[in-house]
Every structure is written in C-alpha cells, then in structure tokens.
Design a protein around this motif. Sequence first.
Motif, PDB file in Angstrom:
ATOM      1  N   THR A  20       0.976  -1.202   0.087  1.00 13.66           N
ATOM      2  CA  THR A  20       0.126  -0.131   0.030  1.00 13.66           C
ATOM      3  C   THR A  20       0.733   1.350   0.036  1.00 13.66           C
ATOM      4  O   THR A  20       0.780   2.097  -0.701  1.00 13.66           O
ATOM      5  N   VAL A  21       1.976   1.239   0.851  1.00 16.77           N
ATOM      6  CA  VAL A  21       2.814   2.365   1.035  1.00 16.77           C
ATOM      7  C   VAL A  21       3.406   2.561  -0.380  1.00 16.77           C
ATOM      8  O   VAL A  21       3.595   3.634  -0.892  1.00 16.77           O
ATOM      9  N   GLN A  22       3.840   1.409  -1.032  1.00 18.63           N
ATOM     10  CA  GLN A  22       4.723   1.690  -2.001  1.00 18.63           C
ATOM     11  C   GLN A  22       3.664   2.120  -3.186  1.00 18.63           C
ATOM     12  O   GLN A  22       4.120   2.781  -4.120  1.00 18.63           O
ATOM     13  N   THR A  23       2.396   1.558  -3.390  1.00 21.20           N
ATOM     14  CA  THR A  23       1.492   1.912  -4.371  1.00 21.20           C
ATOM     15  C   THR A  23       1.286   3.240  -3.951  1.00 21.20           C
ATOM     16  O   THR A  23       1.083   4.141  -5.254  1.00 21.20           O
ATOM     17  N   LYS A  24       0.933   3.858  -2.973  1.00 16.79           N
ATOM     18  CA  LYS A  24       0.812   5.276  -2.600  1.00 16.79           C
ATOM     19  C   LYS A  24       2.180   6.082  -3.355  1.00 16.79           C
ATOM     20  O   LYS A  24       1.792   7.112  -3.828  1.00 16.79           O
TER      21      LYS A  24
ATOM     22  N   ASN B 272       4.060   5.246  -5.429  1.00 15.71           N
ATOM     23  CA  ASN B 272       4.240   5.030  -7.002  1.00 15.71           C
ATOM     24  C   ASN B 272       2.976   5.905  -7.508  1.00 15.71           C
ATOM     25  O   ASN B 272       3.151   6.590  -8.577  1.00 15.71           O
ATOM     26  N   ASP B 273       1.780   6.140  -6.671  1.00 15.21           N
ATOM     27  CA  ASP B 273       0.781   7.080  -7.248  1.00 15.21           C
ATOM     28  C   ASP B 273       1.406   8.500  -7.299  1.00 15.21           C
ATOM     29  O   ASP B 273       1.308   9.251  -8.290  1.00 15.21           O
ATOM     30  N   GLU B 274       2.087   8.853  -6.134  1.00 10.95           N
ATOM     31  CA  GLU B 274       2.701  10.052  -5.922  1.00 10.95           C
ATOM     32  C   GLU B 274       3.574  10.512  -7.121  1.00 10.95           C
ATOM     33  O   GLU B 274       3.584  11.485  -7.779  1.00 10.95           O
ATOM     34  N   LYS B 275       4.340   9.485  -7.475  1.00 10.69           N
ATOM     35  CA  LYS B 275       5.443   9.655  -8.446  1.00 10.69           C
ATOM     36  C   LYS B 275       4.696   9.708  -9.835  1.00 10.69           C
ATOM     37  O   LYS B 275       5.169  10.367 -10.575  1.00 10.69           O
TER      38      LYS B 275
ATOM     39  N   GLN C 289       1.751  10.631 -10.424  1.00 11.55           N
ATOM     40  CA  GLN C 289       1.011  12.060 -10.389  1.00 11.55           C
ATOM     41  C   GLN C 289       2.295  12.985 -10.817  1.00 11.55           C
ATOM     42  O   GLN C 289       2.061  13.937 -11.423  1.00 11.55           O
ATOM     43  N   GLN C 290       3.703  13.038 -10.034  1.00 19.73           N
ATOM     44  CA  GLN C 290       4.453  13.923 -10.384  1.00 19.73           C
ATOM     45  C   GLN C 290       4.860  13.559 -11.966  1.00 19.73           C
ATOM     46  O   GLN C 290       5.070  14.946 -12.542  1.00 19.73           O
ATOM     47  N   LEU C 291       5.020  12.576 -12.166  1.00 22.58           N
ATOM     48  CA  LEU C 291       5.359  12.263 -13.716  1.00 22.58           C
ATOM     49  C   LEU C 291       4.430  12.985 -14.690  1.00 22.58           C
ATOM     50  O   LEU C 291       4.456  13.574 -15.493  1.00 22.58           O
ATOM     51  N   GLN C 292       3.062  12.813 -14.165  1.00 23.26           N
ATOM     52  CA  GLN C 292       1.953  13.428 -15.068  1.00 23.26           C
ATOM     53  C   GLN C 292       2.106  14.885 -15.118  1.00 23.26           C
ATOM     54  O   GLN C 292       1.704  15.323 -16.105  1.00 23.26           O
TER      55      GLN C 292
ATOM     56  N   GLN D  93      14.705   8.815 -13.874  1.00 22.07           N
ATOM     57  CA  GLN D  93      15.088   8.207 -12.440  1.00 22.07           C
ATOM     58  C   GLN D  93      13.963   7.603 -11.586  1.00 22.07           C
ATOM     59  O   GLN D  93      14.191   6.587 -10.946  1.00 22.07           O
ATOM     60  N   LYS D  94      12.614   8.501 -11.589  1.00 23.34           N
ATOM     61  CA  LYS D  94      11.530   8.158 -11.032  1.00 23.34           C
ATOM     62  C   LYS D  94      11.054   6.955 -11.609  1.00 23.34           C
ATOM     63  O   LYS D  94      10.443   5.864 -10.960  1.00 23.34           O
ATOM     64  N   ALA D  95      11.193   6.522 -12.913  1.00 20.36           N
ATOM     65  CA  ALA D  95      10.801   5.365 -13.422  1.00 20.36           C
ATOM     66  C   ALA D  95      11.633   4.375 -12.900  1.00 20.36           C
ATOM     67  O   ALA D  95      11.096   3.405 -12.646  1.00 20.36           O
TER      68      ALA D  95
END
Length: 596
Positions: free
Chosen positions: A34-38, A40-43, A45-48, A355-357
Amino acid sequence: MAKLQEQLAAQTKDSEQKAEQLQQASSKLQDQLTVQTKANDEKAQQLQQNQQELAKLQAQLATQAKDSEQKVQQVKQLQEQLAASNKDNEQKAQQVKQLQQGQQELLKLQTQLAAQAKDSEQKTLQAKQLQEQLALNNKDFVQQAQQMKKLQQELLTLAKLQDQLTVQTKDSEQKAQQIKQLQEQLTVYGKDNDHQKAQQVKQLQQSQQELAKLQEQLAAQTKDSEQKAQQIAQLQKTGQQEAAKLQEQLAAQTKDSEQKAQQIAQLQKTGQQEAAKLQEQLAAQTKDSEQKAQQIAQLQKTGQQEAAKLQEQLAAQTKDSEQKAQQITQLQKTGQQEAAKLQEQLAAQTKDSEQKAQDLAQLQQKLTAAEKKQTAGTSVVAEPKTQVEKRDYAIGTALGNDILELLNSKKAQGVDVNRQLALAGVADVINGQTKLAQEQIAKALYESELELNDKHKKIKQQNEKKGISYIDKFKKQPRVVRSEQGFYYRVDYVGDSAIGEGDTVAVVVKESLTDGKVIKDMDLAGTSISQPLSAYPPLFREALGKLKNHGNMTLVVPPELAYGDKGMAPEIPPGATMVYNVRILDVIPASEQKAQ
C-alpha cells in the motif's frame, strides 16, 4: 492414539501459529505494498504533472511558432498588396500609353486633313485653270464668230458681184444684139448709096470699134466674172469648210466647256462635302483630343496622387514589415532561447522521469517479489466484487480501449502493430521491467513517427490524385454544377415545396469514399438529422438551398472542404474526396413551430 492426537494438536497449533505468522507477514507485505503503491501513485502524479508542464511548454512553443507564421503571412499579404498596387500602376501606365497613341492618331488625322486641304486647294486651282481655259475658249469662240460674220459679209459681197456680173452679161447681150442689128442695117443701107455707106461704114467701124471694146470689156468682164465666180466658189467652199470646222470646234468647245463646267461644279460640290466632313472629323477629333487630354491630366493627377499614396503606404508597409521582421527575428531569437530553455527543462524532466521510472521499477520488482513470496497462486484476477475492485477494473478496460483505438488508428495509417508485443510492452512498463533502454524506445518511436509521416504523405497524394480523377469524371455528367464554395453537385430530384430560412429540415445522409466504401448510411441505420436550416454547416446549408421538400442530390466534396489532410482515422484516410447522397425527409415550417 493419544500420541497421535497430541501430535495432531501440536501440528495444528504449529499450523495455526504459522498461519498467524503468514497472515502477519502478509499484512506487513500488504501494508508495504500500500505504501509503495501510494508512493508510486505520487510519483506517477508528479510524472503526469511534469508531462503536463512539458505539454504546456510545447503548446507555448507551438503558439509562438503559429504567431510567427501569422506574422510571416501578414508580411506576405503586404507584399501581395504592394504587387497589386504595382499592377494597378502598370494598368494606369497602359491607359496613359493608349491615350498617347490616341494623340498620335489625332496627329495623323490632322496630317491627313492638311493633305486633304492641300488636295482641295490643288483641285480649286485646277478648277480656276479650267475656268480660265473656258474663258479663253469663249474668247476664241467669239473670234471665230467674228470670222464667220466676215465670211458671211464677203459672201454677201460676192452675191452683189454676181448680181452685177449678171447685169453686165445681160447688158453685153443687149449690145451684141444691137451690133447684130446695126450689121443688118449696114447691109441694107449698103445697097442705097456710098455716102451713106461711107457714113455707115464709119459708123460701122466706130460700132465695130465700140463692139471690139465692148467685146474686150465683155471678155475682161467675163474673165473677171469667171475669176470672181471661181473666187466665190472657192470662198464658198472654203467658207463652208471653215464654217463646218468652226461649227465642229464650237460644238466640241461647247461640249468641253459644259464638261469642264460640270467638273468644276462637281469639284466644288465634292470639295465642299469633303471640307464639311473634314471639318466635322476635325471637330470630333478635337473634342475627343480635349477629352483625352483632360483624362490624361486627370489620370496623371490621380496617378500622381495614388502613386504618392502608394509610396506612403509602401513606405509605411515597408517600415511596418521591417518592424515585423525585427519582431519576427526577436521572436525567433526569443523562441530559440525559450526552446533551448524548454529543451533543457525537458531534458531535466526526462532525466528526472527516468530516475523516477527506475525507482518505480525497483519498487515494482520488490512488490512482485513480495507477491511471489506471499502466494504461489496464479496471476488470474478473480471477478471484481467490491466497488473499489470494479473501479480499478473499469480503469483497466478504459485503458485497454484507448490502447485498442490507438492500434486501430496506427493500422489505418499503414502501420500494423503486433498486439502481443504491444501488450508485453504495456505489462513491462507496469511491472517496471522494460526490455529496451529509454534511448532505444525514444529512437524507435521517433523512427515510427517518420515512417508514419512518409506513409501519410504518400496516402494523401494518392487519395488527392484519385479525388481529382473522380471529380473530372463526375463534372462531365449531365446537370453537374460547381458551387460557389467549390464542391460539385447534381440535383437528382428538386422536390415539391420551397424551404424557408427558419424552417426545420430533416435529412438522411449517405457518406462514402470515391472507391464506394460506405462510411455512414443513415437510411440503413434508420436515423436522420433534424435541425433548422440555418444550423447546418455552410456547405450543407448551400447544398440544401438548391432543393425543395423531399428533394435529393449527390455531392462530391474535395478534401479541403471535407476532412482535410488529416482525415479521420481509422475510416477516412488523409486527403480523401467525399461523396454524399442527401435526401430531405420532411420540412417543418417555422410558422408551425411557433404555433406549437
């Protein structure tokens, strides 16, 4: 048995403990997931957000490029206006040239008029000379008449001489008779006596002498009479000949005089008519020359004013063009600087995204490893039941539809994508396990775009060629007309009642390509379009204006009036010429709509 039960209980307890431990471990893994998914979602969103910012920057760059193009078009329009002004000046110069030619023609006509006037003067001189000759002929005629009068007088004198000669001849005859009588008497008296005879001989001698004298006189008079008779005959013959000649000369001179008089009258009449015509032509030409001179002056004045205005406009346009060129240069410079900045930002964002990817891929790898440790179950997802599961599944199907639409679009553009490889790429990106480096992916996408552009151009050119050929054949058919907007139409049935501007028109349209492929057929689908005539697009509004209620027609629309260079993937290719069969189902008058 008791031992077995104890062992079973111990194993059961151990299994329960392991199950609890496994459940705790699973809970921890789920929490971590869940933490990692969150994260990942944040990253994501940042990427978007980064991608959105990049899209905005690209949009700004496109806007600036479009603005630059508009300014270039404005400069081009100004140049076209200048060319049009120059063309107008050339036309006015041609008009001035034509007026100058008119002046030259006027000078030629004036020269011709002068030549005709000179010719008239020569004819007048000729007439004067003829009159002088006529006067001389009349004078000669008078002299000849005087000679005739003299000849007539001489003829009268001859007649008198003839009369005298007749009298003398008669007198001579009488004297000859007297001599004969005397001779007879002498013969008689000779017989009587000598004295008387002597006297009679003397008288006879005297008489003979007188007779000889008379005979001599008679001979002389006879000779003179003969001479005078010959002279009279000669004079009569000569007089008659001269009189005949004089009469002939007189008749010829009279006839010649009459002809010359007629010529003089004709010359005077012709000269007067020609002079009148020349004066009229000269007056008309003078008036025309004055009008042309006024037009030339007006044109020169107007041309100078317009030339001054055009020069002012040209100077202003040139100055404005220079300013716009400077602005364009500045914008290009600024655009290049901003593009460089955007490229730098894009590179930085790309690097950050990579990097984020990579971080996301590492997290996904950890998540995958944790899922593998958690259960050895299959990857098949069970049927979603909860609202969250349904939401997530719906998002996946929407993504799948987008991917499917993209694949169909690529196929319409001439690129047949392998679906298994495409889905593998999607799965690898989701799992963070791409099999190609980012540079290879970017290069492949770039080459794919180049390939698409080349195929797009070829398809567009082929379709445009086919469309031109189709239009050439269609417009040769009977009743085919070219509209003001540039499409071609044929009214198959005009209809039965007129359509007003505010009326609502229900139509059925069949849309096809030139090869016969049907894109949409409302008649087969059982659908129609119903809206006010003014609400239709300009092309269809003009077409429907050619029909009445229940009418139908065929339209052939070139690509620039249809879907243009892009087309509408996947069904309508780029540069396609469209064929429309339009039929009016019914018309609802505006008056009935207001009543309802």
